[in-house]
Scaffold this active site. Structure first.
Site, PDB file in Angstrom:
ATOM      1  N   ARG A  29       9.682   5.405   5.591  1.00  0.00           N
ATOM      2  CA  ARG A  29       8.138   5.094   5.141  1.00  0.00           C
ATOM      3  C   ARG A  29       7.447   5.199   7.014  1.00  0.00           C
ATOM      4  O   ARG A  29       6.553   4.215   6.584  1.00  0.00           O
ATOM      5  CB  ARG A  29       8.673   3.279   4.945  1.00  0.00           C
ATOM      6  CG  ARG A  29       7.176   2.559   4.277  1.00  0.00           C
ATOM      7  CD  ARG A  29       7.367   1.971   3.683  1.00  0.00           C
ATOM      8  NE  ARG A  29       7.608   0.689   4.392  1.00  0.00           N
ATOM      9  CZ  ARG A  29       8.603  -0.270   4.910  1.00  0.00           C
ATOM     10  NH1 ARG A  29       9.470  -0.362   3.866  1.00  0.00           N
ATOM     11  NH2 ARG A  29       7.795  -1.323   6.092  1.00  0.00           N
ATOM     12  N   TYR A  42     -16.669   9.715  -6.817  1.00  0.00           N
ATOM     13  CA  TYR A  42     -15.476  10.149  -7.309  1.00  0.00           C
ATOM     14  C   TYR A  42     -15.578   8.465  -8.598  1.00  0.00           C
ATOM     15  O   TYR A  42     -15.067   7.209  -7.891  1.00  0.00           O
ATOM     16  CB  TYR A  42     -14.113  10.051  -6.429  1.00  0.00           C
ATOM     17  CG  TYR A  42     -13.304  10.378  -8.012  1.00  0.00           C
ATOM     18  CD1 TYR A  42     -13.093  11.925  -8.116  1.00  0.00           C
ATOM     19  CD2 TYR A  42     -12.345   9.751  -7.183  1.00  0.00           C
ATOM     20  CE1 TYR A  42     -12.034  11.806  -8.945  1.00  0.00           C
ATOM     21  CE2 TYR A  42     -10.434   9.893  -8.140  1.00  0.00           C
ATOM     22  CZ  TYR A  42     -10.716  11.129  -8.808  1.00  0.00           C
ATOM     23  OH  TYR A  42      -9.422  11.413  -9.516  1.00  0.00           O
ATOM     24  N   ASP A  87     -15.270  11.033   2.161  1.00  0.00           N
ATOM     25  CA  ASP A  87     -14.347  11.439   1.469  1.00  0.00           C
ATOM     26  C   ASP A  87     -14.925  13.309   2.218  1.00  0.00           C
ATOM     27  O   ASP A  87     -15.924  13.624   0.948  1.00  0.00           O
ATOM     28  CB  ASP A  87     -14.476  11.226  -0.112  1.00  0.00           C
ATOM     29  CG  ASP A  87     -13.825  12.032  -0.475  1.00  0.00           C
ATOM     30  OD1 ASP A  87     -12.862  12.768  -0.740  1.00  0.00           O
ATOM     31  OD2 ASP A  87     -13.319  10.666  -2.393  1.00  0.00           O
ATOM     32  N   LYS A 143      -6.756  18.863  -3.661  1.00  0.00           N
ATOM     33  CA  LYS A 143      -8.021  19.317  -4.671  1.00  0.00           C
ATOM     34  C   LYS A 143      -7.104  20.700  -3.997  1.00  0.00           C
ATOM     35  O   LYS A 143      -6.452  21.746  -4.033  1.00  0.00           O
ATOM     36  CB  LYS A 143      -8.800  18.928  -4.240  1.00  0.00           C
ATOM     37  CG  LYS A 143      -8.939  17.703  -4.870  1.00  0.00           C
ATOM     38  CD  LYS A 143      -8.525  17.788  -6.707  1.00  0.00           C
ATOM     39  CE  LYS A 143      -9.018  16.258  -6.890  1.00  0.00           C
ATOM     40  NZ  LYS A 143      -9.426  15.211  -6.841  1.00  0.00           N
TER      41      LYS A 143
HETATM   42  C1  LIG Z   1      -9.931  14.097  -7.037  1.00  0.00           C
HETATM   43  C2  LIG Z   1     -10.204  13.098  -5.958  1.00  0.00           C
HETATM   44  C3  LIG Z   1      -9.545  11.593  -5.074  1.00  0.00           C
HETATM   45  C4  LIG Z   1      -8.825  11.086  -6.091  1.00  0.00           C
HETATM   46  O1  LIG Z   1      -7.615  11.729  -5.254  1.00  0.00           O
HETATM   47  P1  LIG Z   1      -5.922  11.796  -5.867  1.00  0.00           P
HETATM   48  O2  LIG Z   1      -5.239  12.868  -5.693  1.00  0.00           O
HETATM   49  O3  LIG Z   1      -5.920  12.290  -7.265  1.00  0.00           O
HETATM   50  O4  LIG Z   1      -5.544  10.752  -5.789  1.00  0.00           O
HETATM   51  C5  LIG Z   1     -10.504  11.200  -4.275  1.00  0.00           C
HETATM   52  N1  LIG Z   1     -12.390  11.477  -4.312  1.00  0.00           N
HETATM   53  C6  LIG Z   1     -12.755  12.953  -4.795  1.00  0.00           C
HETATM   54  C7  LIG Z   1     -13.701  13.466  -4.419  1.00  0.00           C
HETATM   55  C8  LIG Z   1     -11.274  13.230  -5.374  1.00  0.00           C
HETATM   56  O5  LIG Z   1     -12.310  14.751  -5.958  1.00  0.00           O
END
Ligand SMILES: *Cc1c(COP(=O)(O)O)cnc(C)c1O
Length: 392
Positions: free
Chosen positions: A56, A110, A183, A208
């Site tokens: 962890r 998001y 982000d 992604k």
């Molecule tokens: C998909 C996404 C998230 C969240 O990510 P997860 O892996 O689904 O938890 C956060 N910010 C953006 C811009 C995203 O496209």
């Protein structure tokens, strides 16, 4: 070093005296580790000696991925987390611990990020203000008025693909003692490295582009020197770590990420131009088109001829039923949530990513009910265009 070089070398091939060197990092499944002497364990627990004690806290597979991503994002240190959302949760929490509990957030975020701020942080006493992050004067005024502890934005916003001036916002954040969290999921470190522009934390959904094959849920928190220890310390307590198998898959994905993303960027330019001259299409949102409102920021912050691989467009005069028909007609393009995969995907923001935003607020944000978001894949461009054409 070139990003293509870093992607295949960073983090891998650690030398350990007396043992052969694996060409790729193995999946270490052990939950805990021990040493030849109690003295060593004591030093590892005290963090006086580098080493692993409990997964962890740290794990060799996770550490390899984290080193790789730090190299791509120019970060002091990176934490791999169980999802993009857990990356956001831990980054915001760590940044707010010793700051004023107010978040100044971009009004285009998001969907789940907005929920995190409003449904999790707010009930715990954090307040939020939302601002048009591309309006630098409005951002400056809001910082002055609200004295935020955290400023939160996306490097390329979803779904209208707006690009804020991260470097200028970072200056304002630093002057105000706020932590700028970016982000970077849509832009990826191939286009923008927020930490090089002055941000404190750059995070991504590894689900992604970085993993890229639709088979991992993961997140990455890339930190400057000031914020890495607080993030790591919080992770040891919260425990939102990415499992070693997912770390391995993400690392495997990243090796071809710059290559895939190059082609996705090229395909996206072709898709955007094709749709711009399509009689069934009203508006196309893409940072590489002359109609895009953030031209000068794009030219300043992004490498030439790379605009990311997301394209949004409005189907002329379409209501919800007509948009559904378009999706139902798609033969190759995958109508699934998510983005950044090798295959092209299409999403209907009004019923998916922005479903929980009331229609009026959605309209105010410029997200109309005929808007479609496409994540362009690596297929042959003629096949992508043909599928879009026959469905329109
Ligand atoms: C998909 C996404 C998230 C969240 O990510 P997860 O892996 O689904 O938890 C956060 N910010 C953006 C811009 C995203 O496209």
């Amino acid at each position: 070093m070139n990003i293509h070089t870093k992607a295949v070398h960073a983090g891998d091939r650690k030398r350990q005296p007396g043992t052969p060197i694996p060409v790729t990092t193995p999946i270490h499944t052990a939950a805990s580790f021990f040493y030849d002497s109690m003295e060593s364990i004591d030093k590892v627990f005290a963090q006086e000696m580098p080493g692993y004690a409990y997964s962890r806290y740290d794990n060799p597979t996770n550490a390899a991925l984290e080193e790789l991503v730090s190299s791509l994002e120019s970060a002091h240190g990176t934490l791999a987390t169980a999802s993009g959302m857990s990356a956001l949760q831990i980054a915001i929490t760590a940044a707010l611990i010793d700051r004023r509990k107010h978040v100044l957030a971009a009004n285009a975020l998001y969907g789940a990020t907005v929920k995190l701020l409003q449904q999790v942080f707010e009930p715990f006493g954090t307040t939020n203000t939302f601002v048009d992050i591309c309006d630098l004067d409005a951002v400056a005024k809001a910082i002055e008025a609200e004295k935020p502890g955290v400023i939160l934005m996306e490097s390329i916003s979803n779904p209208l693909l707006r690009i804020g001036q991260i470097d200028k916002i970072a200056e304002l954040a630093r002057a105000a003692g706020a932590c700028l969290i970016v982000d970077n999921t849509f832009a990826t470190p191939a286009l923008i490295r927020p930490l090089e522009l002055g941000a404190h934390i750059s995070l991504s959904s590894a689900t992604k582009y970085l993993s890229g094959h639709g088979d991992v849920i993961g997140g990455l928190v890339c930190c400057d020197e000031e914020h890495f220890e607080p993030v790591r310390a919080l992770s040891r307590i919260y425990g939102p770590i990415l499992g070693p198998f997912e770390c391995y898959l993400t690392m495997r994905g990243i090796k071809t990420f710059p290559l895939r993303f190059e082609r996705q960027n090229r395909n996206a330019i072709a898709v955007a131009h094709h749709l711009s001259s399509h009689s069934k299409v009203e508006n196309v949102y893409f940072p590489g088109l002359p109609s895009h409102p953030d031209q000068s920021t794009t030219a300043r912050l992004l490498p030439p001829d790379n605009f990311g691989a997301m394209v949004s467009f409005e189907i002329a005069g379409a209501d919800k039923r007509a948009v559904f028909q378009f999706f139902d007609k798609l033969k190759m393009i995958v109508p699934a949530t998510s983005l950044g995969d090798v295959h092209t995907m299409a999403l209907y923001p009004a019923i998916a990513s922005h479903r929980d935003i009331p229609p009026k607020q959605r309209a105010r944000l410029g997200i109309r009910d005929n808007l479609v978001r496409v994540s362009v894949g690596i297929e042959g461009i003629e096949d992508i265009l043909a599928d879009l054409d026959q469905a329109l």
